[in-house]
Design a protein around this motif. Structure first.
Motif, short mmCIF file in Angstrom:
data_model
loop_
_atom_site.label_atom_id
_atom_site.label_comp_id
_atom_site.label_asym_id
_atom_site.label_seq_id
_atom_site.Cartn_x
_atom_site.Cartn_y
_atom_site.Cartn_z
N VAL A 27 -0.82 -27.57 -18.94
CA VAL A 27 -1.48 -26.64 -17.83
C VAL A 27 -2.47 -26.32 -17.95
O VAL A 27 -3.33 -26.19 -16.92
CB VAL A 27 -0.52 -26.38 -17.53
N ALA A 28 -3.08 -25.05 -19.21
CA ALA A 28 -3.46 -24.41 -19.57
C ALA A 28 -4.71 -25.31 -19.47
O ALA A 28 -6.24 -24.23 -19.17
CB ALA A 28 -2.84 -23.74 -20.74
N GLU A 29 -5.32 -26.21 -20.74
CA GLU A 29 -6.27 -26.76 -21.17
C GLU A 29 -7.05 -27.29 -19.47
O GLU A 29 -8.23 -27.36 -19.41
CB GLU A 29 -6.44 -27.63 -22.06
N ALA A 30 -5.86 -27.81 -18.76
CA ALA A 30 -7.15 -28.06 -17.18
C ALA A 30 -6.74 -27.11 -16.25
O ALA A 30 -8.72 -27.11 -15.56
CB ALA A 30 -5.07 -28.60 -16.40
N GLU A 31 -6.47 -25.70 -16.38
CA GLU A 31 -7.03 -25.07 -16.12
C GLU A 31 -8.36 -24.56 -16.25
O GLU A 31 -9.62 -24.31 -15.59
CB GLU A 31 -6.74 -23.69 -15.33
N ASP A 32 -8.74 -24.86 -17.40
CA ASP A 32 -9.71 -24.01 -18.17
C ASP A 32 -10.83 -25.04 -18.50
O ASP A 32 -11.34 -25.33 -17.94
CB ASP A 32 -9.53 -23.23 -19.82
N ALA A 33 -10.89 -26.51 -18.30
CA ALA A 33 -11.39 -27.41 -18.00
C ALA A 33 -12.34 -27.37 -16.18
O ALA A 33 -13.31 -27.48 -16.20
CB ALA A 33 -10.75 -29.00 -17.94
N VAL A 34 -11.19 -26.83 -15.65
CA VAL A 34 -11.91 -27.07 -13.95
C VAL A 34 -12.44 -25.34 -13.96
O VAL A 34 -13.47 -25.38 -13.33
CB VAL A 34 -10.66 -26.50 -13.08
N GLN A 35 -12.00 -24.42 -14.65
CA GLN A 35 -12.89 -23.15 -14.75
C GLN A 35 -14.31 -23.91 -14.51
O GLN A 35 -15.46 -23.24 -14.87
CB GLN A 35 -12.38 -22.20 -15.33
N ASP A 36 -13.97 -24.84 -16.57
CA ASP A 36 -16.00 -24.75 -17.01
C ASP A 36 -16.76 -25.24 -15.89
O ASP A 36 -17.66 -25.21 -15.66
CB ASP A 36 -15.65 -25.18 -18.33
N ALA A 37 -15.71 -26.59 -15.14
CA ALA A 37 -16.07 -27.31 -14.09
C ALA A 37 -16.83 -26.06 -13.79
O ALA A 37 -18.24 -26.68 -12.41
CB ALA A 37 -15.38 -27.72 -13.65
N TRP A 38 -16.43 -25.12 -12.59
CA TRP A 38 -16.52 -23.81 -11.83
C TRP A 38 -17.67 -23.92 -12.42
O TRP A 38 -18.87 -23.37 -11.24
CB TRP A 38 -15.98 -23.02 -11.71
N LEU A 39 -17.94 -22.96 -13.87
CA LEU A 39 -19.34 -22.49 -13.63
C LEU A 39 -19.97 -23.14 -13.86
O LEU A 39 -22.04 -22.95 -14.13
CB LEU A 39 -18.76 -22.32 -15.89
N ARG A 40 -20.08 -24.46 -14.18
CA ARG A 40 -21.27 -26.06 -14.38
C ARG A 40 -21.56 -26.21 -12.28
O ARG A 40 -23.11 -25.98 -12.18
CB ARG A 40 -20.82 -27.44 -15.01
N TRP A 41 -20.98 -25.58 -11.81
CA TRP A 41 -21.20 -25.84 -10.29
C TRP A 41 -22.11 -24.86 -9.79
O TRP A 41 -23.08 -24.93 -9.32
CB TRP A 41 -19.79 -26.54 -9.84
N THR A 42 -21.62 -24.19 -10.52
CA THR A 42 -22.44 -22.92 -9.44
C THR A 42 -23.86 -22.13 -10.65
O THR A 42 -24.98 -22.31 -9.88
CB THR A 42 -21.85 -21.08 -10.42
N LYS A 43 -24.19 -22.82 -11.12
CA LYS A 43 -25.29 -23.04 -12.78
C LYS A 43 -26.22 -24.86 -11.57
O LYS A 43 -27.36 -24.40 -11.59
CB LYS A 43 -25.29 -24.01 -14.32
N ALA A 44 -25.20 -25.35 -11.23
CA ALA A 44 -26.51 -26.20 -10.90
C ALA A 44 -26.53 -26.28 -9.55
O ALA A 44 -28.22 -26.82 -8.71
CB ALA A 44 -25.18 -27.52 -11.11
N SER A 45 -25.61 -25.33 -8.51
CA SER A 45 -25.72 -24.55 -7.13
C SER A 45 -27.44 -24.20 -6.84
O SER A 45 -28.45 -23.81 -6.60
CB SER A 45 -24.81 -24.06 -6.12
N GLU A 46 -27.97 -23.14 -8.58
CA GLU A 46 -28.18 -22.28 -8.79
C GLU A 46 -29.33 -22.66 -8.79
O GLU A 46 -30.96 -22.84 -8.00
CB GLU A 46 -28.27 -21.24 -9.71
#
Length: 296
Positions: A27-46
């Motif tokens: 569960v913890a690693e899944a949450e970390d992976a999704v958080q990393d995906a969020w960071l990449r999403w923000t950068k890709a959007s920019e």
């Protein structure tokens, strides 16, 4: 980032978490992976402005690649794990969403996924569990469609027997769990034996952090002998707290014992017997459970 892009990510977050948990068993690693995906999403959007026209596909692709990287880097750590390894317990309500089917989060299924390579696991989950077509899976993983089909075929050979072929009612499953807990509390070894299938297994994951069996106990007699030994040593003090829960689709309990939190889940069979008992005692795998208990 504009509100539309934030909403696009939040709409996919539950699906991404389900996918990442099945990939990683944590569960913890899944949450970390999704958080990393969020960071990449923000950068890709920019960077890309409006170029990301399929957020669901883009986010699934990023999340699955992050999970593959985590699995590869964790290979040595998993090999050195002390005692049997179990996934972090997933405690959640059952829903009507097909990806939430109990057999797709069951411990038996997740352990079967552990036998797959990261790529095989990704292909199997995306196609067979999350219903992506082969073309989409091939694009996500950067492989040819024929290669993806071969990976899926190999994966199915490994996990074919992990999904239950029958349905056990929730009431019957809960009855078995309650009866096991009562017999264990009373030290009723005959009662325990009567609840277990002849080839039942008991897996205890302490991760070297807390007392636990260092091997899988296989067979009814082996399990009962362990329980007899625990009772003889006077280690069967009643839990400080106990609540029923659905753990990875199985009936079970969250217990607070003298040495900390534990979870226990029971895999029922259509013969009215318990076929597996899964106990997680490693505190590093119970942090999210402790948080849930604190909120109650």
């Amino acid at each position: 980032m504009d509100a539309a892009r934030i909403d696009a990510f939040e709409a996919q977050r539950p699906r991404l978490l389900r996918l990442a948990y099945r990939m990683l068993g944590s569960v913890a690693e899944a949450e970390d992976a999704v958080q990393d995906a969020w960071l990449r999403w923000t950068k890709a959007s920019e960077r890309a402005g409006d170029e990301v026209v399929q957020p669901a596909a883009w986010l699934a692709r990023v999340t699955i690649r992050l999970c593959i990287d985590r699995l590869r880097s964790a290979k040595v750590e998993r090999a050195a794990y002390r005692g049997p390894w179990l996934p972090e317990p997933l405690i959640e309500p059952l829903t009507h969403d097909p990806v939430e089917r109990a057999e797709d989060v069951s411990v038996a299924f997740l352990l079967a996924l552990e036998r797959l390579s990261p790529l095989e696991r990704a292909v199997f989950l995306l196609h067979d569990v999350f219903d992506e077509d082969y073309g989409s899976v091939a694009e996500t993983l950067g492989r040819s469609e024929s290669a993806v089909r071969q990976l899926a075929s190999r994966a199915r050979e490994h996990v074919r027997d992990a999904r239950p072929r029958f349905s056990v009612s929730q009431d019957e499953a809960a009855r078995l769990a309650t009866a096991f807990a009562a017999a264990a509390t009373l030290g009723d070894m005959a009662g325990l034996s009567a609840l277990l299938a002849q080839d039942a297994v008991l897996v205890t994951d302490g991760g070297g952090k807390r007392k636990a069996a260092l091997r899988v106990l296989a067979g009814r007699e082996d399990i009962v002998r362990l329980m007899e030994g625990i009772a003889w040593r006077g280690q069967t003090a009643p839990p400080e707290s106990l609540r029923t829960a659905r753990i990875n689709g199985y009936p079970g309990f969250v217990l607070t014992l003298r040495d900390g939190l534990s979870t226990i889940a029971f895999q029922p069979g259509c013969d009215g017997l318990i076929h597996a008992v899964y106990i997680v005692r490693n505190p590093e795998k119970l942090g999210h459970v402790a948080g849930q208990e604190g909120e109650r």
